[in-house]
Write an enzyme that holds these catalytic residues in place. Structure first.
Site, mmCIF file in Angstrom:
data_model
loop_
_atom_site.group_PDB
_atom_site.id
_atom_site.type_symbol
_atom_site.label_atom_id
_atom_site.label_comp_id
_atom_site.label_asym_id
_atom_site.label_seq_id
_atom_site.Cartn_x
_atom_site.Cartn_y
_atom_site.Cartn_z
ATOM 1 N N ASP A 109 -6.792 120.933 67.517
ATOM 2 C CA ASP A 109 -6.811 121.433 68.890
ATOM 3 C C ASP A 109 -7.578 122.750 68.883
ATOM 4 O OD1 ASP A 109 -6.280 122.527 71.388
ATOM 5 O OD2 ASP A 109 -4.198 121.848 71.431
ATOM 6 N N HIS A 110 -8.718 122.756 69.574
ATOM 7 C CA HIS A 110 -9.574 123.940 69.524
ATOM 8 C C HIS A 110 -8.965 125.138 70.257
ATOM 9 C CE1 HIS A 110 -13.273 125.552 68.139
ATOM 10 N NE2 HIS A 110 -13.955 124.415 68.174
ATOM 11 N N ARG A 111 -7.860 124.921 70.954
ATOM 12 C CA ARG A 111 -7.204 126.044 71.612
ATOM 13 C C ARG A 111 -6.424 126.909 70.626
ATOM 14 N NH1 ARG A 111 -3.787 122.760 75.980
ATOM 15 N NH2 ARG A 111 -3.417 121.598 74.049
#
Length: 476
Positions: free
Chosen positions: A446-448
């Site tokens: 998850d790039h968050r």
């Protein structure tokens, strides 16, 4: 005098809202004790035996095997304190008493108050009490004579219905396959008493309600004045008319585990901005290490257990990947322990059992827990607790004979490590070309929760441990 109590499908936890009846464990007339399992149901996560909180005589069952019920729907009624004499002489009275609280409970209304669309009744099974009335049989509506909705939103009989014909239902509750179907009819103003069900004994199915909605929409368009613009807004819950299926088309309902997987993957794709990176690694030394461990005696160590041990060590170095995102609070939630999920393929579909506190286990303990959970998954006996609460997933798709994949993250987790098959390949080792055991590792995150540098560092550490297992000694 026996008191008749109704037992409803309880909340099975973990956000489950419905379950399918797999097998009844009691018959009408059986004597049950408190906490005796009475029915086996399949939720979206596991097979569960449901115990009854009452002791007494079963007077009615609601739902045939294969019926899907929402949480809160009636399962059975029990006459508490009923004697053998009561069972032989007062069965009908018990059944009538069992029906009374159900009619009064649903939505807090009675049939005389706001119509049968608000009455919660049984599900049309053959085991229901004899008091349940039968619905008049009639031919289903056809496109040439569709049902039409009147000004009050109810379904009218077609013009060719004889004037002396009785109403579809004169009294008593209307049998509907589930409260969800009843709610669909109520939201669209359909009077269930004016409908004839296509199910057993006139049971009204979801397909019957949807057909009535489509038929009413067609009637509205047909009756529009020729000079008026032909506009029509379908009811909010009415599905769009589908193109008729051609020969050989089969429709498979998305329910149970398959439906749960579909919902979770859709949510993951919708909410999580994921990215994937991968690397090839020389697993020759890892396989030699495993062989040496197994040659020393004791329980055999699995490759999956060694990879899991590597994952927990990597997550200790990169804790931001052992997390989830609270979208409502706009916060990243980092978890203190590693609850490791692993993908397991079963006859019922793909499930992801969870190894609790995987970071505290050694390779031997991990092997035993993987074996136990895998066997339970194949037998369909995993509990909801064993299928939820994961913080990181290990996906060994190499067992299917494939090298690579870009897996979808198991929502609400933030990352997943994928492992392809380990196969002999040409590899440059110590400056020379050699045949080595090579595996492809893919990492979806998850790039968050992190940037590519963190994800790359995690994957590189995992690959280093695969190529040189001695690297793990630093964390032991």
């Amino acid at each position: 005098m026996a008191q008749v109590l109704e037992f409803k499908l309880p909340d099975l936890g973990e956000g489950l809202t419905e379950a399918e009846i797999v097998r009844w464990l009691v018959e009408v007339g059986d004597v049950v004790v408190v906490d005796q399992p009475v029915v086996e149901v399949e939720t979206a996560k596991a097979m569960v035996e449901v115990p009854c909180p009452y002791g007494g005589v079963v007077t009615a069952r609601f739902g045939a095997e294969g019926t899907e019920l929402p949480v809160g729907a009636p399962l059975l009624t029990v006459a508490v304190g009923e004697t053998a004499a009561d069972r032989t002489g007062g069965g009908t009275d018990a059944a009538a008493a069992a029906d009374a609280p159900r009619s009064a409970e649903a939505d807090g209304r009675t049939a005389a108050g706001e119509g049968s669309g608000n009455v919660l009744v049984g599900y049309g099974t053959s085991e229901a009490p004899a008091r349940r009335r039968r619905v008049r049989r009639a031919e289903p509506a056809t496109p040439s004579a569709p049902a039409a909705r009147g000004v009050n939103g109810t379904v009218r009989e077609s013009a060719d219905t004889p004037s002396g014909a009785p109403a579809a239902v004169a009294d008593g509750p209307v049998p509907v396959i589930s409260p969800l179907v009843r709610r669909l009819a109520r939201q669209n103003g359909l009077d269930l008493r004016e409908m004839t069900g296509s199910g057993p004994d006139g049971l009204i199915l979801r397909a019957d309600v949807e057909y009535a909605l489509r038929a009413a929409a067609t009637q509205s368009r047909t009756e529009a004045p020729s000079g008026a613009p032909r506009t029509h807004t379908a009811p909010a819950s009415a599905p769009a008319a589908a193109v008729p299926d051609g020969p050989g088309v089969t429709r498979v309902p998305l329910k149970g585990i398959r439906g749960a997987v579909a919902d979770k993957l859709t949510r993951s794709r919708t909410e999580i901005p994921d990215a994937t990176c991968w690397v090839d690694a020389d697993a020759t030394e890892l396989m030699r290490t495993r062989a040496a461990m197994n040659a020393a005696g004791g329980p055999k160590i699995s490759v999956l257990a060694l990879l899991a041990r590597i994952c927990t060590a990597a997550l200790a170095r990169f804790p931001e990947l052992n997390s989830s995102v609270d979208t409502a609070a706009r916060e990243i939630v980092r978890h203190g322990g590693v609850h490791l999920g692993f993908a397991a393929q079963t006859d019922r579909g793909l499930v992801v059992p969870v190894v609790r506190d995987a970071h505290t286990r050694d390779a031997e303990s991990l092997t035993a827990e993987f074996a136990r959970l895998t066997e339970a998954a194949r037998a369909g006996t995993l509990t909801p607790a064993e299928l939820t609460g994961g913080t990181f997933t290990l996906n060994n798709y190499g067992v299917f004979g494939v090298d690579g994949s870009t897996p979808i993250i198991n929502h609400p987790e933030a990352a997943m490590l994928g492992v392809g098959r380990i196969v002999p390949k040409p590899w440059v080792h110590e400056g020379e070309l050699a045949v080595r055991q090579v595996v492809q590792l893919s990492f979806t995150f998850d790039h968050r929760v992190c940037d590519g540098g963190t994800a790359g560092g995690f994957l590189r550490y995992v690959a280093d441990c695969v190529e040189q297992p001695a690297v793990l000694l630093r964390t032991l």
